[in-house]
Write a protein that holds these residues in place. Structure first.
Motif, PDB file in Angstrom:
ATOM      1  N   LEU A  67      87.611  12.371  38.931  1.00 55.31           N
ATOM      2  CA  LEU A  67      86.260  12.870  39.127  1.00 55.31           C
ATOM      3  C   LEU A  67      85.235  11.746  39.246  1.00 55.31           C
ATOM      4  O   LEU A  67      84.102  11.979  39.644  1.00 55.31           O
ATOM      5  CB  LEU A  67      85.858  13.790  37.974  1.00 55.31           C
ATOM      6  CG  LEU A  67      86.683  15.049  37.791  1.00 55.31           C
ATOM      7  CD1 LEU A  67      86.223  15.796  36.549  1.00 55.31           C
ATOM      8  CD2 LEU A  67      86.584  15.937  39.018  1.00 55.31           C
ATOM      9  N   MET A  68      85.622  10.551  38.880  1.00 56.13           N
ATOM     10  CA  MET A  68      84.717   9.410  38.898  1.00 56.13           C
ATOM     11  C   MET A  68      84.748   8.784  40.281  1.00 56.13           C
ATOM     12  O   MET A  68      85.559   7.935  40.582  1.00 56.13           O
ATOM     13  CB  MET A  68      85.125   8.381  37.832  1.00 56.13           C
ATOM     14  CG  MET A  68      85.211   8.949  36.427  1.00 56.13           C
ATOM     15  SD  MET A  68      83.691   9.698  35.858  1.00 56.13           S
ATOM     16  CE  MET A  68      82.744   8.260  35.518  1.00 56.13           C
ATOM     17  N   GLY A  77      78.380  14.499  42.689  1.00 48.32           N
ATOM     18  CA  GLY A  77      79.117  14.073  41.508  1.00 48.32           C
ATOM     19  C   GLY A  77      79.845  15.228  40.850  1.00 48.32           C
ATOM     20  O   GLY A  77      80.222  16.188  41.513  1.00 48.32           O
ATOM     21  N   TRP A  78      80.031  15.160  39.560  1.00 49.55           N
ATOM     22  CA  TRP A  78      80.830  16.148  38.850  1.00 49.55           C
ATOM     23  C   TRP A  78      79.990  16.979  37.905  1.00 49.55           C
ATOM     24  O   TRP A  78      78.925  16.576  37.478  1.00 49.55           O
ATOM     25  CB  TRP A  78      81.986  15.484  38.099  1.00 49.55           C
ATOM     26  CG  TRP A  78      81.629  14.220  37.340  1.00 49.55           C
ATOM     27  CD1 TRP A  78      81.769  12.960  37.781  1.00 49.55           C
ATOM     28  CD2 TRP A  78      81.100  14.125  36.020  1.00 49.55           C
ATOM     29  NE1 TRP A  78      81.353  12.063  36.824  1.00 49.55           N
ATOM     30  CE2 TRP A  78      80.946  12.754  35.732  1.00 49.55           C
ATOM     31  CE3 TRP A  78      80.742  15.047  35.058  1.00 49.55           C
ATOM     32  CZ2 TRP A  78      80.456  12.293  34.517  1.00 49.55           C
ATOM     33  CZ3 TRP A  78      80.244  14.583  33.846  1.00 49.55           C
ATOM     34  CH2 TRP A  78      80.113  13.227  33.588  1.00 49.55           C
ATOM     35  N   ASN A  79      80.525  18.147  37.603  1.00 46.30           N
ATOM     36  CA  ASN A  79      79.904  19.055  36.643  1.00 46.30           C
ATOM     37  C   ASN A  79      81.040  19.657  35.818  1.00 46.30           C
ATOM     38  O   ASN A  79      81.919  20.312  36.371  1.00 46.30           O
ATOM     39  CB  ASN A  79      79.116  20.148  37.364  1.00 46.30           C
ATOM     40  CG  ASN A  79      78.402  21.065  36.404  1.00 46.30           C
ATOM     41  OD1 ASN A  79      78.099  20.680  35.283  1.00 46.30           O
ATOM     42  ND2 ASN A  79      78.150  22.282  36.822  1.00 46.30           N
ATOM     43  N   ILE A  80      81.044  19.423  34.525  1.00 45.78           N
ATOM     44  CA  ILE A  80      82.121  19.891  33.638  1.00 45.78           C
ATOM     45  C   ILE A  80      81.522  20.804  32.570  1.00 45.78           C
ATOM     46  O   ILE A  80      80.527  20.462  31.942  1.00 45.78           O
ATOM     47  CB  ILE A  80      82.833  18.707  32.955  1.00 45.78           C
ATOM     48  CG1 ILE A  80      83.429  17.765  34.011  1.00 45.78           C
ATOM     49  CG2 ILE A  80      83.908  19.199  31.988  1.00 45.78           C
ATOM     50  CD1 ILE A  80      83.932  16.462  33.438  1.00 45.78           C
ATOM     51  N   VAL A  81      82.139  21.960  32.374  1.00 49.29           N
ATOM     52  CA  VAL A  81      81.717  22.880  31.330  1.00 49.29           C
ATOM     53  C   VAL A  81      82.916  23.131  30.419  1.00 49.29           C
ATOM     54  O   VAL A  81      83.962  23.589  30.868  1.00 49.29           O
ATOM     55  CB  VAL A  81      81.211  24.221  31.916  1.00 49.29           C
ATOM     56  CG1 VAL A  81      80.815  25.162  30.791  1.00 49.29           C
ATOM     57  CG2 VAL A  81      80.057  24.001  32.874  1.00 49.29           C
ATOM     58  N   LEU A  90      79.795  23.127  26.132  1.00 50.04           N
ATOM     59  CA  LEU A  90      79.385  21.741  26.286  1.00 50.04           C
ATOM     60  C   LEU A  90      79.377  21.463  27.780  1.00 50.04           C
ATOM     61  O   LEU A  90      80.395  21.613  28.439  1.00 50.04           O
ATOM     62  CB  LEU A  90      80.348  20.803  25.561  1.00 50.04           C
ATOM     63  CG  LEU A  90      80.115  19.306  25.752  1.00 50.04           C
ATOM     64  CD1 LEU A  90      78.758  18.900  25.198  1.00 50.04           C
ATOM     65  CD2 LEU A  90      81.227  18.518  25.080  1.00 50.04           C
ATOM     66  N   ARG A  91      78.237  21.082  28.312  1.00 49.09           N
ATOM     67  CA  ARG A  91      78.094  20.838  29.748  1.00 49.09           C
ATOM     68  C   ARG A  91      77.882  19.345  30.006  1.00 49.09           C
ATOM     69  O   ARG A  91      76.989  18.738  29.413  1.00 49.09           O
ATOM     70  CB  ARG A  91      76.916  21.627  30.309  1.00 49.09           C
ATOM     71  CG  ARG A  91      77.128  23.123  30.214  1.00 49.09           C
ATOM     72  CD  ARG A  91      75.907  23.884  30.731  1.00 49.09           C
ATOM     73  NE  ARG A  91      76.130  25.304  30.605  1.00 49.09           N
ATOM     74  CZ  ARG A  91      76.617  26.071  31.578  1.00 49.09           C
ATOM     75  NH1 ARG A  91      76.930  25.543  32.733  1.00 49.09           N
ATOM     76  NH2 ARG A  91      76.800  27.349  31.386  1.00 49.09           N
ATOM     77  N   LEU A  92      78.704  18.792  30.878  1.00 47.83           N
ATOM     78  CA  LEU A  92      78.593  17.393  31.273  1.00 47.83           C
ATOM     79  C   LEU A  92      78.358  17.363  32.772  1.00 47.83           C
ATOM     80  O   LEU A  92      79.054  18.027  33.533  1.00 47.83           O
ATOM     81  CB  LEU A  92      79.892  16.642  30.942  1.00 47.83           C
ATOM     82  CG  LEU A  92      80.374  16.728  29.496  1.00 47.83           C
ATOM     83  CD1 LEU A  92      81.775  16.151  29.376  1.00 47.83           C
ATOM     84  CD2 LEU A  92      79.422  16.027  28.575  1.00 47.83           C
ATOM     85  N   SER A  93      77.378  16.585  33.199  1.00 47.62           N
ATOM     86  CA  SER A  93      77.124  16.497  34.626  1.00 47.62           C
ATOM     87  C   SER A  93      76.715  15.063  34.970  1.00 47.62           C
ATOM     88  O   SER A  93      76.243  14.324  34.108  1.00 47.62           O
ATOM     89  CB  SER A  93      76.064  17.496  35.067  1.00 47.62           C
ATOM     90  OG  SER A  93      74.885  17.318  34.337  1.00 47.62           O
ATOM     91  N   GLN A  94      76.884  14.724  36.225  1.00 50.39           N
ATOM     92  CA  GLN A  94      76.539  13.395  36.700  1.00 50.39           C
ATOM     93  C   GLN A  94      75.525  13.553  37.827  1.00 50.39           C
ATOM     94  O   GLN A  94      75.763  14.298  38.769  1.00 50.39           O
ATOM     95  CB  GLN A  94      77.783  12.672  37.212  1.00 50.39           C
ATOM     96  CG  GLN A  94      77.498  11.286  37.749  1.00 50.39           C
ATOM     97  CD  GLN A  94      78.732  10.642  38.315  1.00 50.39           C
ATOM     98  OE1 GLN A  94      79.602  11.329  38.843  1.00 50.39           O
ATOM     99  NE2 GLN A  94      78.823   9.332  38.208  1.00 50.39           N
ATOM    100  N   ASN A  95      74.428  12.871  37.718  1.00 54.18           N
ATOM    101  CA  ASN A  95      73.446  12.901  38.800  1.00 54.18           C
ATOM    102  C   ASN A  95      73.900  11.974  39.900  1.00 54.18           C
ATOM    103  O   ASN A  95      74.172  10.801  39.656  1.00 54.18           O
ATOM    104  CB  ASN A  95      72.063  12.484  38.290  1.00 54.18           C
ATOM    105  CG  ASN A  95      71.522  13.470  37.289  1.00 54.18           C
ATOM    106  OD1 ASN A  95      71.822  14.661  37.360  1.00 54.18           O
ATOM    107  ND2 ASN A  95      70.739  12.988  36.346  1.00 54.18           N
ATOM    108  N   GLY A  96      74.047  12.541  41.096  1.00 53.09           N
ATOM    109  CA  GLY A  96      74.576  11.790  42.230  1.00 53.09           C
ATOM    110  C   GLY A  96      73.582  10.874  42.781  1.00 53.09           C
ATOM    111  O   GLY A  96      73.703   9.943  43.421  1.00 53.09           O
TER     112      GLY A  96
END
Length: 96
Positions: A67-68, A77-81, A90-96
């Protein structure tokens, strides 16, 4: 001294309590069982979504390296829930 019971022994106690007609608290007092432990095991044994490996002491990992993305131009980028249960996420996201 605490008595350590196997999951099968806890299942037998849960069944006995259900068949006894006593409340869980009354049954635990009568059998000299910790009420919180009984409730935890009753929930664990009745939860069909419980994973067998959860109680094995073995950690499970998910490789997220794919995902990286090193290229910034490929998208947002990615979005993980992660659903942790009881409505907690728990929500993890990456700003592209």
């Amino acid at each position: 001294m605490r008595k350590h019971r196997t999951p099968d022994q806890w299942q037998a106690l849960v069944n006995q309590q259900r068949d006894s007609g006593l409340s869980a608290r009354q049954f635990c007092e009568q059998e000299n069982i910790g009420y919180a432990s009984f409730c935890n095991w009753r929930k664990r044994l009745s939860d069909p979504s419980a994973d067998d490996s959860a109680g094995s002491g073995e950690a499970s990992f998910l490789d997220l390296s794919s995902l990286m993305d090193t290229s910034q131009s490929s998208g947002p980028g990615w979005n993980i829930v992660l659903s942790l249960g009881n409505g907690v996420e728990l929500r993890l996201s990456q700003n592209g």
